[in-house]
Design an enzyme around this catalytic site. Structure first.
Site, short mmCIF file in Angstrom:
data_model
loop_
_atom_site.label_atom_id
_atom_site.label_comp_id
_atom_site.label_asym_id
_atom_site.label_seq_id
_atom_site.Cartn_x
_atom_site.Cartn_y
_atom_site.Cartn_z
N GLU A 194 18.49 3.63 -3.33
CA GLU A 194 17.60 3.09 -2.30
C GLU A 194 18.26 2.06 -1.39
OE1 GLU A 194 16.12 4.51 -4.84
OE2 GLU A 194 14.33 5.43 -3.97
N TYR A 196 20.16 -0.58 -2.32
CA TYR A 196 20.37 -1.92 -2.87
C TYR A 196 21.86 -2.13 -3.17
CZ TYR A 196 15.29 -2.32 -3.11
OH TYR A 196 13.96 -2.38 -2.78
N HIS A 279 16.23 2.39 1.98
CA HIS A 279 15.02 1.88 2.63
C HIS A 279 15.15 1.89 4.15
CE1 HIS A 279 12.82 1.07 -0.90
NE2 HIS A 279 13.57 0.09 -1.33
N GLN A 372 -0.76 2.68 1.23
CA GLN A 372 -1.51 1.62 1.90
C GLN A 372 -1.73 0.38 1.04
OE1 GLN A 372 -4.78 3.22 4.20
NE2 GLN A 372 -5.78 1.23 4.22
FE1 SF4 Z 1 -0.37 3.95 -3.41
FE2 SF4 Z 1 -2.78 4.49 -4.38
FE3 SF4 Z 1 -2.11 5.35 -1.93
FE4 SF4 Z 1 -1.07 6.45 -4.16
S1 SF4 Z 1 -3.22 6.50 -3.50
S2 SF4 Z 1 0.05 5.83 -2.35
S3 SF4 Z 1 -0.86 4.65 -5.46
S4 SF4 Z 1 -2.31 3.22 -2.59
#
Ligand code: SF4
Ligand code: NAP
Length: 784
Positions: A194, A196, A279, A372
């Site tokens: 990734e 690092y 990233h 999200q």
């Molecule tokens: Fe992240 Fe939950 Fe969206 Fe999956 S559903 S990407 S775990 S926020």
């Protein structure tokens, strides 16, 4: 040293292909024979092949949060994870990701983590600590790297480590691994991917050294592997997370990666985990538009060159995909791999494996790969949680306790009949309503959902129509399956008011009626919507539900999240509008949530993003061939700023690139003047508004007030009128709450039993994560 691998599943791979398609999860646990098969690596027994991959939660940074971290992992261990891997811990202070993070290099950390490992072991699961030196991705002034460079995603330049410092860093990894064993961990995962620090040494992109660490770029990784192996007990596992695919210019080639894998095996590494992309890569690797298990071929290729177990990862979110990846039948790799690592799916559903084992795979709370509430939160320095499971990361704080149906305590209201479960009516079958209904049912309420439309799903039902967002379909399917299991009745085509719900005998009423698209005030808009002009004005909801279609020349009014979604939808939807150019039968999308979506194939996606499987190409990158719009699309916004700045942190860039690459035109700083037979009349800045607004920001930073005033004046007063020749205007101009509440006719006591949630409560910045969290919190707090 190479540990022996006892693989009792290897003789039963014929069964491994005996499963349903990913669209229809099998309910019989025998369809997942390989996923559920135990395996022993060295002296450690994994009870199945599902590892919970590393995910930084924000609970790592303060040892005082160890009890929360322990509860978080304990739920996943109890839910069947064979092993869990912690978020990344630096072996020293220079490598911490943020200035507030603690390295894993002292007794305090060892003591704090003993409760984490104990909690995991209590449920027959193994615990791995991830050792991660951030290198130039460290978000602080002291960042270091192989050479003096600056990551495009970091505001801080890094300095090159001296030869002595590199050697000391090797020892720091070994020291931390030894401490991890003392804390009770079963193994460490060395983070070598990734982008690092270790990855920075491996790639000529960031390693321009001419000393021994540059002449042999793999030396740092190999020395760490050897030092860690030497420092830890014999039965302690050393997992190395390799960058199996770099996806950056001047990244390692596959040939170099395969050589490294063999070197790591010789150095005593017990297993190889998968990392994909840096990233800073300009190719998405985990978001929902990446096809499921799109990179399993890269892990399979490494597997063919080593004798130790390998772990596949990225966009594996269902047991069917996991089973096929393990069996080598996914993407026709023909190579059996040993484990699958899933991180976000375990956030979404801590019961993932238990559900598979009990024949309830269809109930798995489906991770939609939206990032999200998990990754976006991490990058915003907030605690990670999950959009579809707000309890993730809050296991000790957000609990769904069973209600006492007969409870008549001071804060409670008597149930409708003695000892019967209290009845809750949920009005509105969008995601807030559905997830709220589930949480209420879990507590023991008798729940019924009333939906005015002929189908449930609300905004998710629309979102699933967007190319690359097909996972929303499966989220809806799984929540409906769980509601069914909880005997929650869903009644569609039935508008309902609070008054009617009380009259029908419900004790609690949850109003989750959601939102409707906002219709902006533009002269002529009503006539256009009534079909009086050549120009059609339709809402995004009408378009995405299939109720109305777009023509060949489309203006999208509003360039927020939904404006971008609509642009991507229109790019891919065929444009076979009528010969007169007016809105025609431009797409055939149906609103039926049971229709199986048809996501892009892995091959199509690789071509769009320029991902190559050639072993000799640095970073495995070639020229991308993104889809081009077959219709003329113009996105508009009133703000002068570049479009899409408000999109989500870790996914917005993908949408911005996709829309630009498709040839969608973007105009900012517009004023909507009127709509008539000629099209959409606009007043626009003469000079490119986004360039001017960028120049304003630059002048503001430099403190040049005169320049700022001059540019602002240009934006405001140097404008011209223009007409956009379009046949369709799609409104993506935000939302308004839908709430037909009859509060006046309710008694005060009744009003205390009416609860408004989700978009019906607050439409601004409509947000599914907020809506679902509000629904679950309400269910948790209802006094019964
Ligand atoms: Fe992240 Fe939950 Fe969206 Fe999956 S559903 S990407 S775990 S926020
Ligand atoms: P939004 O992001 O708030 O965008 C609304 C757009 O409409 C803005 O471009 C706004 O810009 C414009 N607008 C607002 N009021 C207007 C008016 N009266 N007249 C004309 N234009 C107006 O809302 P959304 O696009 O509806 O998205 C809803 C939520 O879902 C947001 O929180 C969004 O972040 C989220 N979402 C995110 C994604 C993603 O990140 N990929 C995808 C879908 C949804 P101007 O005022 O400058 O014109």
């Amino acid at each position: 040293m190479t540990h022996s691998v006892t693989d009792s599943a290897s003789q039963s791979t014929a069964n491994a292909t005996n499963h349903d398609s990913p669209a229809n999860p099998a309910t019989d646990a025998s369809a997942y024979s390989r996923l559920l098969q135990p395996i022993t690596v060295g002296k450690k027994r994994f009870r199945n092949r599902a590892i919970m991959g590393s995910m930084h939660t924000g609970l790592e940074d303060d040892p005082a949060d160890a009890p929360k971290l322990a509860a978080y992992f304990a739920e996943r261990a109890r839910g069947g994870a064979a092993a869990v891997v912690t978020g990344g811990y630096s072996p020293n202070q220079l490598g911490v990701l943020s200035p507030f993070a603690h390295p894993f290099n002292n007794e305090d950390m060892v003591n704090a983590h003993k409760q984490v490992t104990a909690a995991v072991h209590e449920h027959d699961s193994l615990a791995f600590l991830q050792l991660l030196h951030a290198g130039r991705y460290a978000f602080h002034m002291e960042s270091v790297s192989a050479s003096a460079t600056q990551a495009p995603i970091s505001p801080f330049p890094s300095r090159a480590l001296s030869d002595e410092e590199v050697a000391q860093t090797v020892q720091d990894f070994a020291h931390s691994a030894k401490l991890a064993a003392e804390a009770g961990y079963d193994g460490v995962q060395i983070m070598g991917s990734e982008g690092y620090l270790i990855n920075q040494f491996l790639s000529s992109r960031t390693n321009q050294r001419d000393d021994r660490w540059g002449q042999q770029r793999s030396l740092f990784a190999l020395e760490i592997a050897r030092a860690v192996r030497a420092a830890v007990p014999k039965d302690f596992l050393v997992d190395f997370r390799m960058s199996m695919l770099e996806l950056v210019e001047e990244g390692q080639t596959q040939t170099e990666i395969l050589e490294l894998a063999r070197g790591l095996e010789e150095a005593g590494v017990d297993m190889l985990s998968t990392g994909i992309g840096w990233h800073e890569a300009q190719v998405p690797t985990v978001i929902t538009s990446v096809p499921r298990a799109a990179f399993s071929w890269a892990t399979a290729r490494v597997k063919e060159h080593v004798n130790i177990p390998v772990v596949s990862s990225n966009r594996i979110n269902t047991p069917e995909v996991a089973e096929q990846v393990l069996a080598g039948t996914w993407d026709n790799t023909g190579v059996e791999t040993d484990f699958v690592s899933m991180a976000r799916p375990w956030l979404a559903d801590p019961e993932f494996i238990n559900r598979v084992q009990s024949g309830n795979a269809r109930q798995i709370n489906h991770c939609i790969a939206c990032n999200q509430s998990c990754l976006d939160h991490v990058f915003e320095n907030k605690r990670a949680t999950c959009l579809v499971n707000p309890r993730a990361g809050y296991e000790t704080e957000l609990t769904l306790q069973p209600i006492n149906a007969g409870n008549t305590g001071a804060d409670s209201i008597p149930a409708s009949s003695e000892n019967a479960a209290p009845k809750a009516a949920v009005i509105g079958g969008g995601v807030a309503g559905l997830f709220g209904a589930e949480a209420l049912a879990k507590r023991g309420f008798s729940v019924e959902v009333f939906e005015a439309a002929d189908t449930v799903g609300g905004q998710f039902r629309l979102a699933k129509q967007i190319p690359g967002k097909e996972e929303f379909h499966y989220s809806l399917k799984s929540v409906l399956t769980r509601l069914d299991a909880h005997n929650v009745k869903i009644t569609t085509s039935t508008p309902m008011t609070a008054n009617e719900a009380f009259a029908a005998g419900f004790d609690e009423v949850v109003i989750a009626t959601g939102v409707r698209p906002r219709i902006p005030e533009i002269p002529g808009i009503e006539q256009a919507m009534a079909g009086e002009f050549n120009v059609d004005v339709i809402t995004y909801a009408e378009l995405l539900s299939g109720a109305k279609q777009a023509g060949k020349k489309v203006a999208i009014a509003g360039a927020g999240g939904i404006g971008f979604d609509v642009a991507e939808y229109l790019v891919e939807a065929p444009a076979d509008a009528g010969a007169d150019g007016t809105a025609g039968t431009a797409d055939t999308t149906t609103a039926d949530i049971t229709a199986e979506p048809q996501p892009a194939t892995i091959g199509e996606w690789e071509s769009a993003w320029g991902v190559s499987r050639r072993a000799d190409l640095p970073g495995n990158l070639e020229r991308p061939h993104p889809p081009r719009a077959q219709r003329k699309i113009t996105m508009l916004q009133r703000k002068p700023s570049p479009q899409g700045l408000g999109l989500n942190r870790t996914t917005g860039w993908v949408h911005r690139i996709s829309v630009a690459a498709a040839g969608v035109k973007q105009v900012s700083g517009v004023a909507y003047t009127k709509i008539d037979n000629d099209g959409l009349h606009l007043n626009v800045p003469v000079n490119d508004a986004t360039k001017t607004s960028k120049a304003i920001r630059k002048a503001q930073k430099a403190g040049d007030k005169e320049k700022v005033a001059e540019l602002e004046d240009d934006l405001k007063n140097n404008r011209t009128d223009t007409v956009l020749d379009v046949d369709t205007i799609v409104l993506c101009t935000g939302q308004e709450s839908v709430i037909e509440a009859d509060f006046e006719s309710l008694t005060e006591e009744q009003r205390s039993r009416v609860h408004v949630i989700g978009g019906a409560d607050v439409a601004a910045e409509l947000d599914a994560a907020r809506a679902i969290r509000q629904a679950v919190e309400l269910a948790a707090e209802l006094k019964r």
